[in-house]
Design a protein around this motif. Structure first.
Motif, PDB file in Angstrom:
ATOM      1  N   GLY A  10      31.872  38.013  42.182  1.00 61.30           N
ATOM      2  CA  GLY A  10      32.110  37.063  43.087  1.00 61.30           C
ATOM      3  C   GLY A  10      33.064  37.411  44.417  1.00 61.30           C
ATOM      4  N   ILE A  11      32.606  37.142  45.657  1.00 61.32           N
ATOM      5  CA  ILE A  11      33.330  37.525  46.763  1.00 61.32           C
ATOM      6  C   ILE A  11      33.472  36.374  47.443  1.00 61.32           C
ATOM      7  CG2 ILE A  11      32.722  40.206  46.882  1.00 61.32           C
ATOM      8  CD1 ILE A  11      30.775  39.429  48.864  1.00 61.32           C
ATOM      9  N   ASP A  12      34.748  36.334  48.282  1.00 60.11           N
ATOM     10  CA  ASP A  12      34.862  35.035  49.020  1.00 60.11           C
ATOM     11  C   ASP A  12      35.611  35.059  50.238  1.00 60.11           C
ATOM     12  OD1 ASP A  12      37.448  35.590  48.284  1.00 60.11           O
ATOM     13  OD2 ASP A  12      37.824  34.085  46.851  1.00 60.11           O
ATOM     14  N   GLY A  13      35.687  36.576  50.834  1.00 58.54           N
ATOM     15  CA  GLY A  13      36.165  36.641  52.037  1.00 58.54           C
ATOM     16  C   GLY A  13      37.669  37.042  51.978  1.00 58.54           C
ATOM     17  N   SER A  14      38.186  36.948  51.043  1.00 55.10           N
ATOM     18  CA  SER A  14      39.809  37.374  50.909  1.00 55.10           C
ATOM     19  C   SER A  14      40.023  38.579  50.400  1.00 55.10           C
ATOM     20  CB  SER A  14      40.282  36.056  49.641  1.00 55.10           C
ATOM     21  OG  SER A  14      39.935  36.604  48.265  1.00 55.10           O
ATOM     22  N   ARG A  15      41.087  38.964  50.393  1.00 54.34           N
ATOM     23  CA  ARG A  15      41.572  40.440  50.054  1.00 54.34           C
ATOM     24  C   ARG A  15      41.488  40.544  48.684  1.00 54.34           C
ATOM     25  NH1 ARG A  15      46.399  41.817  47.511  1.00 54.34           N
ATOM     26  NH2 ARG A  15      46.839  44.297  47.867  1.00 54.34           N
TER      27      ARG A  15
END
Length: 286
Positions: A10-15
């Protein structure tokens, strides 16, 4: 678990999401598996109004950042997509066709809980089909590997799945496996001043037997894996968090429940997610 199934992240645009992406890429390479990264646009975002994007979010910037990160680390065969809905629910649904689910400890959803991202906690509590790996923002992929995998041992049948995962990974990475058992100090134990052997606590015989009984069969199946074990008199979360400082991964068992409640997550696994210095794999027993 099939090699044809992808490693899901899962990715969310955060570091934190990019750090989890890096760990998932390394694991996919090890497993010779495909990598599938998913950005879920939350239909009901929990961010404060002042921090929400001012324009429409179609996920393109998040995917572009992920592609740049994958290119930077030399992994260019991943598939990426955008979904709509509740992040934890979508990731769990997709994980039914994956061999592992990887998420960051915190991220854009971290506003819901200042210490632990709500998505990672929900996924860890509910993921009963596949291994769930939660990657903290303290994990540094550029740091030298410790070649040490720690597995929490409690002697239970449910804990066998965690040991299987730990031994398989230790064998594949030429890492040492350390079985750790946290001893609960009973009030009935005598004061150390009256121990027969001051250097050997009264619970040592029982813990040695438990660790040997639990680890010997797995060591016979994986004779190339160097195995160590220890019993420590302290709370399991503190013991495993301390061990995580010099480990590449800590593996623990979870609870095989499916109700949508964070309370279904075992207290040790939940506490460890807050305090571990390295990635944590939670292996649920169905």
């Amino acid at each position: 678990m099939s090699a044809e199934q992808p490693v899901l992240v899962g990715i969310d645009g955060s570091r934190d999401g990019l750090i989890a992406l890096g760990w998932a890429a390394a694991y996919a390479t090890l497993r010779q598996a495909r990598l599938h990264a998913v950005y879920v646009l939350d239909d009901q975002p929990q961010l404060p109004t002042s921090t929400r994007p001012t324009g429409p979010d179609d996920g393109s910037e998040v995917l572009e950042d992920a592609l740049q990160e994958l290119e930077r680390i030399g992994f260019t065969t991943a598939s990426l997509e955008v979904r709509h809905g509740h992040p934890a629910k979508i990731l769990l649904e997709l994980s039914e066709r994956a061999q592992a689910l990887v998420v960051g400890r915190r991220g854009m959803g971290g506003f819901a809980e200042l210490v632990l991202g709500s998505t990672s906690q929900a996924c860890t509590a509910l993921s009963t089909k596949v291994p769930l790996v939660v990657v903290p923002d303290t994990w540094d992929p550029a740091a030298p590997a410790h070649r040490r995998i720690v597995v929490g041992v409690d002697g239970s049948l449910e804990g066998q799945d965690a040991l299987r995962f730990g031994f398989e990974l230790a064998d594949a990475t030429n890492a040492e496996l350390v079985g750790v058992h946290a001893v609960e100090i009973r009030e009935s134990y005598p004061d150390p001043s009256v121990w027969t052997d001051p250097s050997r606590p009264p619970w040592a015989d029982a813990t040695d037997e438990l660790l040997a009984r639990t680890l010997d069969d797995w060591q016979a199946k994986y004779p190339e894996v160097v195995v160590d074990h220890r019993a420590v008199a302290d709370h399991p979360v503190r013991v495993l968090a301390h061990e995580s400082e010099l480990a590449d991964l800590v593996v623990v068992g979870g609870l095989g429940h499916t109700a949508f409640s964070e309370l279904r997550l075992g207290s040790v696994a939940r506490g460890l997610l807050h305090h571990s210095h390295c990635p944590v794999a939670v292996i649920h027993h169905s």
